[in-house]
Design an enzyme around this catalytic site. Structure first.
Site, PDB file in Angstrom:
ATOM      1  CG  ASN A 244       4.869  -7.216   1.817  1.00  0.00           C
ATOM      2  OD1 ASN A 244       5.137  -8.350   1.459  1.00  0.00           O
ATOM      3  ND2 ASN A 244       4.628  -6.228   0.952  1.00  0.00           N
TER       4      ASN A 244
ATOM      5  CG  ASP B 189      -2.078  -1.250  -0.027  1.00  0.00           C
ATOM      6  OD1 ASP B 189      -2.096  -1.516  -1.244  1.00  0.00           O
ATOM      7  OD2 ASP B 189      -2.605  -1.972   0.840  1.00  0.00           O
TER       8      ASP B 189
ATOM      9  CE  LYS C 195      22.409   4.374   9.386  1.00  0.00           C
ATOM     10  NZ  LYS C 195      23.442   4.202  10.367  1.00  0.00           N
TER      11      LYS C 195
ATOM     12  CG  PHE D 282      -3.563 -13.756  -5.099  1.00  0.00           C
ATOM     13  CD1 PHE D 282      -3.207 -13.872  -6.432  1.00  0.00           C
ATOM     14  CD2 PHE D 282      -3.474 -14.877  -4.283  1.00  0.00           C
ATOM     15  CE1 PHE D 282      -2.767 -15.075  -6.954  1.00  0.00           C
ATOM     16  CE2 PHE D 282      -3.029 -16.089  -4.787  1.00  0.00           C
ATOM     17  CZ  PHE D 282      -2.676 -16.191  -6.124  1.00  0.00           C
TER      18      PHE D 282
ATOM     19  CE  LYS E 213      -8.935  -6.151  -1.129  1.00  0.00           C
ATOM     20  NZ  LYS E 213      -7.966  -6.897  -0.348  1.00  0.00           N
TER      21      LYS E 213
ATOM     22  CE  LYS F 199      -7.840  -3.982  -5.870  1.00  0.00           C
ATOM     23  NZ  LYS F 199      -6.464  -4.048  -5.405  1.00  0.00           N
TER      24      LYS F 199
HETATM   25  N1  CTP Z   1      -2.443  -4.809  -5.799  1.00  0.00           N
HETATM   26  C1  CTP Z   1      -1.810  -4.087  -6.780  1.00  0.00           C
HETATM   27  N2  CTP Z   1      -1.302  -2.855  -6.506  1.00  0.00           N
HETATM   28  C2  CTP Z   1      -1.393  -2.327  -5.275  1.00  0.00           C
HETATM   29  C3  CTP Z   1      -2.019  -3.054  -4.248  1.00  0.00           C
HETATM   30  C4  CTP Z   1      -2.543  -4.301  -4.531  1.00  0.00           C
HETATM   31  O1  CTP Z   1      -1.720  -4.556  -7.918  1.00  0.00           O
HETATM   32  N3  CTP Z   1      -0.871  -1.145  -5.058  1.00  0.00           N
HETATM   33  C5  CTP Z   1      -3.014  -6.112  -6.133  1.00  0.00           C
HETATM   34  C6  CTP Z   1      -2.392  -7.298  -5.443  1.00  0.00           C
HETATM   35  O2  CTP Z   1      -1.343  -7.842  -6.220  1.00  0.00           O
HETATM   36  C7  CTP Z   1      -3.551  -8.258  -5.327  1.00  0.00           C
HETATM   37  C8  CTP Z   1      -4.757  -7.342  -5.219  1.00  0.00           C
HETATM   38  O3  CTP Z   1      -4.346  -6.096  -5.710  1.00  0.00           O
HETATM   39  O4  CTP Z   1      -3.709  -9.033  -6.494  1.00  0.00           O
HETATM   40  C9  CTP Z   1      -5.314  -7.176  -3.842  1.00  0.00           C
HETATM   41  O5  CTP Z   1      -4.316  -6.837  -2.922  1.00  0.00           O
HETATM   42  P1  CTP Z   1      -4.659  -6.683  -1.372  1.00  0.00           P
HETATM   43  O6  CTP Z   1      -3.428  -6.259  -0.635  1.00  0.00           O
HETATM   44  O7  CTP Z   1      -5.418  -7.875  -0.886  1.00  0.00           O
HETATM   45  O8  CTP Z   1      -5.733  -5.531  -1.380  1.00  0.00           O
HETATM   46  P2  CTP Z   1      -5.691  -3.991  -1.562  1.00  0.00           P
HETATM   47  O9  CTP Z   1      -6.392  -3.666  -2.856  1.00  0.00           O
HETATM   48  O10 CTP Z   1      -4.307  -3.449  -1.415  1.00  0.00           O
HETATM   49  O11 CTP Z   1      -6.646  -3.514  -0.376  1.00  0.00           O
HETATM   50  P3  CTP Z   1      -6.452  -3.716   1.240  1.00  0.00           P
HETATM   51  O12 CTP Z   1      -4.958  -3.726   1.483  1.00  0.00           O
HETATM   52  O13 CTP Z   1      -7.138  -2.538   1.816  1.00  0.00           O
HETATM   53  O14 CTP Z   1      -7.128  -4.997   1.591  1.00  0.00           O
END
Ligand code: CTP
Length: 403
Positions: free
Chosen positions: A210, A281, A291, A327, A341, A345
Site C-alpha cells: 500500500n 488486511d 516467479k 490509527f 475500532k 480493539k
Molecule cells: N491494524 C493492525 N493489524 C491489521 C490491520 C490493522 O494492527 N492487520 C491496525 C493499524 O495499525 C491501525 C488500526 O489497526 O492502528 C486500524 O487500521 P485500519 O486499516 O484503519 O482498520 P482495519 O482494522 O484494518 O479495518 P478497515 O480496513 O476495514 O477499515
C-alpha cells in the site's frame, strides 16, 4: 519539586495576564523564586504592586528604569533564571521573539535567555489561526521552545474557539514536570511504535502493498524518543529513511506476519504502544516459490487472499495495563468507524485520519487528525506538519500514562 528553582515569568499585554498572578502564587508556594519581567501593556491589565507583592521581587518593565538593579537588567535577570515562562504570550511578543526583535524589557530579556523557554499563547481565535502566528510558533517549536496550549472555549473577546491561555495549574504542572524529569517527560518508558506498510509476497518478485510512507510513525518515534522514551520502532518497507536517534531501536519487517511476531514479542515489556502502520488486511494464501509466468493465452490470474491477524486487536486482547493506541484511516463516516475500532480493539485512544481531507494521510508531510479517547472525548486538530501531529499524540499518550 520546585524548591530553590529560579523562574522568570514574562507577561505580555493580554487579558489572560490576570491568570499569571495565580501562577506566581503556585510557583512561590512550591518553593521557587519568581522574578517578573513584563511589557508596559501588561501593566494595563494587572498592577506592578500585585506582581511585586506576590513575587516578592521588583518587576522589570523598563529597559532604562532608574530603579533597575543593574544597567543591564535583561542580562543579569536571564543569567539568574533556570527557566523562562512567558504567560500570556500575545501574538505580538511571539512575532517579536521569532523575528529577533528586542525593543523593550520583555523582548530584550527573551533574546538574552538561552535556557528552557515555555510559552503559553493567549489571543483571539482568528489571530491564533493567522498564518503569521502559525509560522512563528512552528519556528519557535523547532528551536526547542515548549508551547503550552492554548485551550479552546469562551474567549474574553466574545468569540468561542482556540486561544484561551492554559490554566495556571496546567502551566505549573508542565514546568514542575520539566524539573522532575529534566525535560524528558517520558524517560524510563518503553514504547512500541509501528510504521509504514507491509508487503505481502505473491512470488519472489511481486507483492501486495500500500502507499503508506511511514512518515507519521517515524515522526511519532522521533517525538517520543526526544521526550526520553525508549522506542521500539517496528517498521515495514519504506523508501523514507527511519529516524536515527539513540533512543530508537529499529526492527525492520516485511509482512504483516513478521510485524505481528515482533509486536507480540515486544508488547509485554512496553508501557504503551501506538500502531501507526498500514498493515495489510489480506495476504496471498501461498506465495509462489518461483516467479509466476504470464499466461500466453491471456487467461486471468486468480489469487486467493486470506485475512491477516489484526495485530492491534491481538494486543488489545492481551494488554496488561499498557496504554494502547491505534490509527483509523477512514474513507467515510470517520468518527463512527473510529469509535467502533476503539471499542472492538480495546484501545485507550484512537487517532482518526480521514482520507477525505486535503493534505492528510499517506505520502503527505502534513496530516489532519482527531483523537478519540475511551471516555468518548474527541479532540479535533487542524491540518499540521506530521511532526506537530506527533507532538499532539505524544501529549495525549502522556496523559493516559499518568492515569
Ligand atoms: N491494524 C493492525 N493489524 C491489521 C490491520 C490493522 O494492527 N492487520 C491496525 C493499524 O495499525 C491501525 C488500526 O489497526 O492502528 C486500524 O487500521 P485500519 O486499516 O484503519 O482498520 P482495519 O482494522 O484494518 O479495518 P478497515 O480496513 O476495514 O477499515
Amino acid at each position: 519539586m520546585l524548591s530553590g528553582k529560579k523562574i522568570i515569568l514574562g507577561i505580555s499585554g493580554g487579558i489572560a495576564a490576570y491568570k499569571s498572578l495565580l501562577l506566581i502564587r503556585l510557583f512561590k508556594k512550591a518553593g521557587a523564586g519568581v522574578r517578573v519581567v513584563c511589557t508596559s501593556n501588561a501593566l494595563e491589565f494587572i498592577t506592578r504592586v500585585s506582581l511585586e507583592s506576590l513575587s516578592g521581587n521588583k518587576v522589570y518593565h523598563q529597559v532604562f528604569g532608574s530603579g533597575n538593579d543593574y544597567t543591564t537588567e535583561h542580562v543579569s535577570l536571564t543569567d539568574w533564571g533556570d527557566v523562562f515562562v512567558l504567560a500570556p504570550a500575545t501574538a505580538n511578543i511571539i512575532g517579536k521573539l521569532s523575528g529577533g526583535i528586542a525593543d523593550d524589557a520583555l523582548s530584550t530579556s527573551l533574546l538574552a535567555f538561552d535556557k528552557q523557554l515555555f510559552i503559553a499563547p493567549a489571543m483571539n481565535c482568528k489571530m491564533w489561526s493567522h498564518y503569521s502566528v502559525k509560522k512563528n510558533l512552528e519556528y519557535l517549536k523547532k528551536q526547542g521552545v515548549y508551547i503550552i496550549g492554548p485551550a479552546g472555549g469562551y474567549l474574553a473577546c466574545g468569540y468561542e474557539g482556540q486561544g484561551r491561555m492554559e490554566e495556571a495549574g496546567e502551566i505549573f504542572r508542565i514546568v514542575s514536570e520539566h524539573f522532575s524529569t529534566g525535560g524528558q517527560s517520558l524517560s524510563g518508558k518503553q514504547i512500541l511504535v509501528t510504521a509504514g506498510p507491509t508487503h505481502e509476497a505473491i512470488d519472489p518478485v511481486r507483492y501486495l502493498g500500500n502507499r503508506s510512507s511511514g512518515k507519521m510513525g517515524f515522526a511519532l518515534a522521533r517525538e517520543l524518543a526526544s521526550r526520553g522514551a525508549s522506542v521500539h520502532l517496528v517498521a515495514g518497507p519504506t523508501s523514507v529513511e527511519a529516524p536515527a536517534h539513540q533512543n530508537i531501536h529499529l526492527v525492520r519487517v516485511v509482512s504483516a506476519r513478521d510485524m505481528l511476531g515482533s509486536c507480540i514479542q515486544l508488547f509485554p515489556v512496553c508501557d504503551a504502544a501506538i500502531m501507526a502502520a498500514a498493515v495489510a488486511d489480506y495476504t496471498p494464501s501461498k506465495a509462489a516459490d518461483q516467479k509466476i509466468k504470464k499466461d500466453r493465452e491471456g487467461a486471468p490470474l486468480e489469487l486467493t487472499l486470506l485475512p491477516t491477524t489484526d495485530i492491534l486487536g491481538e494486543m488489545g486482547k492481551n494488554k496488561k495495563g499498557q496504554v494502547l493506541a491505534g490509527f483509523a484511516l477512514e474513507p467515510a463516516n470517520g468518527e463512527e468507524n473510529a469509535r467502533k475500532k476503539l471499542a472492538e480493539k480495546n484501545l485507550d485512544f484512537i487517532v482518526l485520519n480521514s482520507l477525505e481531507d486535503k493534505g492528510a494521510g499517506f505520502l503527505h508531510n502534513t496530516n489532519k487528525v482527531a483523537i478519540i479517547g475511551n471516555n468518548q472525548e474527541i479532540l479535533r486538530y487542524e491540518l499540521k506538519d506530521k511532526q506537530e501531529v506527533a507532538a499532539d499524540i505524544a501529549d495525549t499518550l502522556e496523559k493516559y500514562l499518568k492515569r
